[in-house]
Scaffold this motif. Structure first.
Motif, PDB file in Angstrom:
ATOM      1  N   GLY A 153       0.801  -1.235   0.000  1.00 57.31           N
ATOM      2  CA  GLY A 153       0.000   0.000   0.000  1.00 57.31           C
ATOM      3  C   GLY A 153       0.829   1.279   0.000  1.00 57.31           C
ATOM      4  N   ASP A 154       2.162   1.138   0.014  1.00 59.43           N
ATOM      5  CA  ASP A 154       3.003   2.338   0.097  1.00 59.43           C
ATOM      6  C   ASP A 154       2.798   3.275  -1.096  1.00 59.43           C
ATOM      7  N   GLU A 155       2.628   2.699  -2.308  1.00 59.85           N
ATOM      8  CA  GLU A 155       2.507   3.540  -3.512  1.00 59.85           C
ATOM      9  C   GLU A 155       1.345   4.531  -3.382  1.00 59.85           C
ATOM     10  N   ASN A 156       0.203   4.014  -2.916  1.00 57.49           N
ATOM     11  CA  ASN A 156      -0.974   4.894  -2.775  1.00 57.49           C
ATOM     12  C   ASN A 156      -0.712   6.016  -1.785  1.00 57.49           C
ATOM     13  N   HIS A 157      -0.059   5.653  -0.688  1.00 62.43           N
ATOM     14  CA  HIS A 157       0.218   6.668   0.331  1.00 62.43           C
ATOM     15  C   HIS A 157       1.209   7.708  -0.190  1.00 62.43           C
ATOM     16  N   LEU A 158       2.145   7.243  -1.032  1.00 62.95           N
ATOM     17  CA  LEU A 158       3.114   8.185  -1.613  1.00 62.95           C
ATOM     18  C   LEU A 158       2.416   9.165  -2.552  1.00 62.95           C
ATOM     19  N   THR A 159       1.458   8.639  -3.331  1.00 61.45           N
ATOM     20  CA  THR A 159       0.718   9.507  -4.253  1.00 61.45           C
ATOM     21  C   THR A 159      -0.046  10.578  -3.469  1.00 61.45           C
ATOM     22  N   GLU A 160      -0.690  10.146  -2.384  1.00 64.32           N
ATOM     23  CA  GLU A 160      -1.433  11.117  -1.559  1.00 64.32           C
ATOM     24  C   GLU A 160      -0.481  12.155  -0.973  1.00 64.32           C
ATOM     25  N   TYR A 161       0.671  11.669  -0.520  1.00 67.25           N
ATOM     26  CA  TYR A 161       1.636  12.583   0.111  1.00 67.25           C
ATOM     27  C   TYR A 161       2.201  13.563  -0.920  1.00 67.25           C
ATOM     28  N   ASP A 162       2.443  13.072  -2.129  1.00 76.25           N
ATOM     29  CA  ASP A 162       2.940  13.945  -3.201  1.00 76.25           C
ATOM     30  C   ASP A 162       1.996  15.131  -3.406  1.00 76.25           C
ATOM     31  N   GLU A 163       0.703  14.836  -3.383  1.00 78.97           N
ATOM     32  CA  GLU A 163      -0.292  15.894  -3.590  1.00 78.97           C
ATOM     33  C   GLU A 163      -0.246  16.923  -2.453  1.00 78.97           C
ATOM     34  N   LEU A 164      -0.104  16.379  -1.253  1.00 79.71           N
ATOM     35  CA  LEU A 164      -0.048  17.237  -0.063  1.00 79.71           C
ATOM     36  C   LEU A 164       1.152  18.190  -0.132  1.00 79.71           C
ATOM     37  N   ILE A 165       2.306  17.628  -0.484  1.00 77.63           N
ATOM     38  CA  ILE A 165       3.537  18.437  -0.536  1.00 77.63           C
ATOM     39  C   ILE A 165       3.464  19.446  -1.682  1.00 77.63           C
ATOM     40  N   SER A 166       2.937  19.012  -2.814  1.00 79.48           N
ATOM     41  CA  SER A 166       2.816  19.921  -3.947  1.00 79.48           C
ATOM     42  C   SER A 166       1.954  21.129  -3.559  1.00 79.48           C
ATOM     43  N   ASN A 167       0.835  20.864  -2.893  1.00 79.63           N
ATOM     44  CA  ASN A 167      -0.036  21.962  -2.443  1.00 79.63           C
ATOM     45  C   ASN A 167       0.657  22.850  -1.429  1.00 79.63           C
ATOM     46  N   TYR A 168       1.430  22.217  -0.551  1.00 81.92           N
ATOM     47  CA  TYR A 168       2.162  22.987   0.461  1.00 81.92           C
ATOM     48  C   TYR A 168       3.090  24.004  -0.225  1.00 81.92           C
ATOM     49  N   TYR A 169       3.840  23.534  -1.225  1.00 80.82           N
ATOM     50  CA  TYR A 169       4.771  24.438  -1.901  1.00 80.82           C
ATOM     51  C   TYR A 169       4.028  25.522  -2.683  1.00 80.82           C
ATOM     52  N   LYS A 170       2.898  25.138  -3.301  1.00 83.46           N
ATOM     53  CA  LYS A 170       2.118  26.133  -4.070  1.00 83.46           C
ATOM     54  C   LYS A 170       1.712  27.282  -3.159  1.00 83.46           C
ATOM     55  N   VAL A 171       1.198  26.936  -1.988  1.00 84.12           N
ATOM     56  CA  VAL A 171       0.736  27.972  -1.056  1.00 84.12           C
ATOM     57  C   VAL A 171       1.928  28.789  -0.555  1.00 84.12           C
ATOM     58  N   ARG A 172       3.029  28.082  -0.205  1.00 81.81           N
ATOM     59  CA  ARG A 172       4.186  28.766   0.387  1.00 81.81           C
ATOM     60  C   ARG A 172       4.862  29.710  -0.602  1.00 81.81           C
TER      61      ARG A 172
END
Ligand SMILES: Cc1cc2nc3c(=O)[nH]c(=O)nc-3n(C[C@H](O)[C@H](O)[C@H](O)COP(=O)(O)O)c2cc1C
Length: 245
Positions: A189-208
């Motif tokens: 299940g790691d791949e799915n969690h990585l995909t979710e995390y990628d989205e989270l980090i991408s949004n974090y950088y967009k806002v920052r």
């Protein structure tokens, strides 16, 4: 959550500081409290060099890959893994330190990181902020020459400390399911969690960064780790007496 956990969860690296000076007594108290970090066999294999001299700071900022906060921050500490003092302890008892093993290198490096992280947390608890500077390993020999760091001692990283001028939002960490496993090293299940995390980090950088940066975590890792990092470290450490046999 108690206040220690809340403090841990509020950590974010600080790279912009106010001009407010940090009281010398406060710094001493932070470091003395941090010395109670666990240490392998009580060896306390580290030395911290506080660099006050502005000319040296300027040089260190340059050696670290032009990181201006190294020069500008109120306090700059260089954390060294140190077998030199342990060698002296051995010689007092007419023994010679056996420093050539990979294990000794690990002991000294881990001890150094543990005390440093205590200092970061203790500093944050006192209203300060800071950032580690691994950039000093861009040119570790230059750092040793500048600070007269002897054989059997190596600079692991630096740390800027001061009162924060600008505090970024906390950077999301990997989900627990990726970093905490039970009984076996399962990657299901790691791949799915990585995909979710990628989205989270991408949004974090967009806002920052006001949409200037939007890379995902895996992209960042791939860019960073596709190349050999600081290939000079092996020979540097060997020449410093960390032979890693
Ligand atoms: C050993 C170490 C070396 C680091 N070196 C640098 C550095 O040279 N320059 C820098 O700006 N940040 C440096 N950092 C900070 C990391 O980039 C930062 O901790 C990470 O991106 C997570 O962000 P956060 O601390 O704001 O949560 C370093 C961190 C560590 C632990």
């Amino acid at each position: 959550m108690n206040h220690v956990m809340e403090l841990l969860k509020s950590h974010t690296s600080v790279r912009k500081f106010t001009n407010k000076l940090v009281d010398d007594q406060l710094l001493k108290e932070i470091i003395q409290a941090s010395q109670y970090a666990s240490t392998s066999n009580h060896i306390q294999a580290y030395t911290i060099i506080r660099v006050k001299d502005q000319a040296k700071r300027k040089t260190l900022a340059k050696l670290s890959g032009d990181q201006p906060y190294v020069e500008e921050c109120p306090i700059f500490l260089v954390f060294c893994a140190d077998l030199n003092r342990l060698g002296k302890a051995c010689s007092i008892h007419h023994e010679v330190i056996e420093s050539s093993s990979t294990e000794t290198f690990i002991l000294a490096t881990v001890d150094t990181a543990l005390v440093a992280q205590n200092i970061m947390i203790a500093a944050e608890s006192a209203g300060l902020g800071g950032v580690y500077i691994g950039g000093i390993r861009n040119n570790p020999q230059g750092v040793c020459d500048l600070l007269q760091i002897p054989h059997h001692v190596y600079p692991v990283f630096g740390m800027c400390l001061g009162y924060p001028e600008k505090i970024n939002a906390t950077k999301p960490r990997l989900p627990l399911s990726l970093i905490l496993k039970e009984d076996t090293y399962s990657t299901d299940g790691d791949e799915n969690h990585l995909t979710e995390y990628d989205e989270l980090i991408s949004n974090y950088y967009k806002v920052r960064t006001n949409n200037e940066r939007s890379n995902t975590w895996t992209e960042g890792i791939a860019t960073y780790l596709k190349n050999k990092q600081r290939p000079h470290m092996k020979d540097f450490l060997h020449n410093k007496g960390f032979e890693m046999k």
